[in-house]
Scaffold this motif. Structure first.
Motif, short mmCIF file in Angstrom:
data_model
loop_
_atom_site.label_atom_id
_atom_site.label_comp_id
_atom_site.label_asym_id
_atom_site.label_seq_id
_atom_site.Cartn_x
_atom_site.Cartn_y
_atom_site.Cartn_z
N GLN A 411 0.82 -1.20 0.00
CA GLN A 411 0.00 0.00 0.00
C GLN A 411 0.86 1.26 0.00
O GLN A 411 0.57 2.23 -0.71
CB GLN A 411 -0.92 0.00 1.23
CG GLN A 411 -2.00 1.08 1.20
CD GLN A 411 -3.00 0.88 0.08
OE1 GLN A 411 -3.58 -0.20 -0.06
NE2 GLN A 411 -3.19 1.91 -0.74
N HIS A 414 3.04 1.07 -3.62
CA HIS A 414 2.36 0.82 -4.90
C HIS A 414 0.88 1.20 -4.90
O HIS A 414 0.23 1.10 -5.94
CB HIS A 414 2.50 -0.66 -5.27
CG HIS A 414 3.93 -1.14 -5.25
ND1 HIS A 414 4.87 -0.72 -6.17
CD2 HIS A 414 4.59 -1.97 -4.40
CE1 HIS A 414 6.03 -1.29 -5.89
NE2 HIS A 414 5.89 -2.04 -4.83
N GLU A 416 -1.60 -0.32 -3.83
CA GLU A 416 -2.41 -1.47 -4.22
C GLU A 416 -2.25 -2.57 -3.17
O GLU A 416 -1.32 -2.53 -2.36
CB GLU A 416 -1.96 -2.03 -5.59
CG GLU A 416 -2.12 -1.08 -6.74
CD GLU A 416 -1.47 -1.62 -8.01
OE1 GLU A 416 -2.14 -1.67 -9.05
OE2 GLU A 416 -0.29 -2.00 -7.94
N THR A 417 -3.14 -3.54 -3.23
CA THR A 417 -2.99 -4.74 -2.44
C THR A 417 -3.14 -5.95 -3.34
O THR A 417 -3.81 -5.89 -4.38
CB THR A 417 -4.04 -4.82 -1.31
OG1 THR A 417 -5.34 -4.73 -1.88
CG2 THR A 417 -3.84 -3.70 -0.31
N ASP A 420 -8.17 -8.62 -3.08
CA ASP A 420 -9.31 -7.80 -2.72
C ASP A 420 -10.39 -8.70 -2.13
O ASP A 420 -11.04 -9.46 -2.84
CB ASP A 420 -9.84 -7.08 -3.96
CG ASP A 420 -11.03 -6.18 -3.64
OD1 ASP A 420 -11.35 -6.04 -2.45
OD2 ASP A 420 -11.65 -5.66 -4.59
#
Length: 447
Positions: A411, A414, A416-417, A420
């Motif tokens: 996180q 980037h 992002e993970t 999800d």
């Protein structure tokens, strides 16, 4: 004199479409090893670091490709002196003919260049496994560029260049035990000694979050390694490439079984992580030696490497250095073992992914040559890599903040993970359940 010139002309190598096609396939196999390595490493880290590990390998494919074309290939394989190469015609690949052959072989220079590019790509990517969870992506990217220039390129020239000092000494490295694995492993050790341990090292559980992903990565590495090893004979039709293919399979199988046996005796279980790690240890160890040993010798190399690397991965806890994913224990130790065992098991074939062959049986003479090559590469890579890490740390900073490391580098770096969970099952209830599940997993795995 005229007849001698005619004979010489008749013996000059000609372009082989078969060897050229084979080497292009081998190059593609070596490239797929880098995504395989990304999956292997990505599965071994905690959930919050998965994407970062994938990206640390993938970015190498971009950075190294451009630098290799601009100057890396020229400095690694040009002819200048024993320490570094130089061929100004190769800068930017400006003056290479489409059918111009690599000296002494039947493949174009472009094909040899791209094959070696794939080696240069995966080598810094190997280092990344030691640095999991804690390195800024921008700093890592700059480190790759500097390390390729100051460490990989000179070492590749030493070992594989026609006038490289290790090559001329007679150090045998069929496909990268010194130039790739010891080089990367020593660099990893140098960097982690500078940047320090992860938050919670030896206190918090840091288990792999996805062993299926680890096994997938190991399988891709095993598959691609046939191009890495068998391709390093550059398609010459004398059977050595076939021997290397056989020995790659044999040593890998032997190392996997040996690692599993070791951990069953020591820890009471046969683990999937052990199987994957043992296979990689065997692949590493046979890389320098596979063209010089018999299949029985390959079994011995694999067994010794499997047991030694399984024992070596625990040294980080004893000595207190945080090698996150065992790059030192597998790649550095495995590369050393494979390189030195040539002095005990060599049966008469020899060298190189670049320009020549050494013929020699196992002997003390060959052993000291191997020791010289191993020691020089290990020391140079460790020291220069540590200096690079120190300079980067003191200027732009190598590590993310402690808060970013604890909350998750994916996180922070980037945005992002990897997974999800919010939509799992659908609807409000499903969303709540997924969030609860994610929180539970984070507590167990990311603590």
């Amino acid at each position: 004199m005229a007849s001698a010139a005619i004979t010489l002309a008749a013996e000059a190598p000609k372009l082989s479409s078969a060897n050229t096609g084979f080497m292009l396939i081998a190059s593609a196999l070596v490239l797929i090893m880098t995504p395989g390595l990304a999956f292997f490493y990505g599965g071994m880290v905690r959930v919050k670091s998965t994407l970062n590990m994938l990206m640390m390998s993938f970015i190498s494919m971009g950075i190294v490709t451009i630098l290799w074309v601009l100057y890396g290939f020229s400095l690694a394989f040009g002819t200048h002196n024993g320490l570094i190469g130089w061929d100004s015609d190769w800068f930017g690949l400006r003056k290479i003919g489409l059918t111009e052959l690599w000296p002494g072989y039947t493949i174009p220079i472009f094909v040899f260049m791209v094959f070696q590019m794939m080696f240069a790509i995966i080598t810094p990517a190997l280092i990344s496994g030691a640095l999991a969870d804690r390195v800024k992506f921008s700093a890592w990217s700059l480190f790759i560029a500097l390390w390729l220039t100051l460490v990989y390129v000179p070492v590749a020239h030493w070992v594989w260049g026609a006038d490289g000092w290790a090559f001329k000494l007679g150090v045998i490295d069929f496909a990268g035990g010194t130039a790739v694995h010891i080089n990367a492993g020593a660099a990893a050790l140098g960097v982690i000694l500078v940047i320090g341990k992860r938050v919670g090292f030896k206190k918090d559980p840091m288990r792999p979050h996805s062993l299926p992903l680890v096994m997938l990565g190991a399988g891709l590495l095993w598959f691609g390694w046939f191009g890495f090893n068998a391709g390093s004979w550059l398609g010459n039709d004398d059977g050595v490439g076939a021997l290397m293919f056989v020995n790659t399979q044999v040593a890998t199988a032997a190392a996997m079984l040996a690692w599993l046996a070791y951990e069953k005796i020591r820890h009471g279980a046969f683990t999937t992580l052990g199987a994957a790690s043992g296979a990689v240890a065997g692949l590493v160890a046979i890389t320098p030696s596979g063209g010089a040993v018999s299949p029985l010798g390959a079994i011995a190399v694999g067994v010794i490497a499997g047991v030694a690397c399984a024992a070596a991965v625990g040294l980080k806890f004893k000595f207190g250095f945080d090698d996150s994913l065992d790059v030192v224990g597998v790649h550095m130790v495995g590369g050393i073992i494979g390189s030195l065992l040539i002095g005990f098991f060599a049966t008469g074939k020899g060298q190189s992914t670049a320009t020549g062959v050494f013929y020699g049986d196992h002997s003390f003479t060959q052993l000291w040559k191997q020791c010289a090559g191993v020691g020089a590469v290990l020391a140079y890579s460790l020291v220069v890599s540590a200096v690079l890490a120190f300079l980067l740390d003191k200027t732009i900073g190598m590590r993310v903040t402690e808060d970013e490391e604890v909350s998750g580098i994916d996180q922070a770096e980037h945005a992002e993970t990897a997974y999800d969970f919010s939509g799992a099952g659908g609807g409000v209830v499903g969303t709540v359940s997924a969030a609860a599940l994610a929180g539970t997993q984070n507590k167990k795995v990311d603590a």
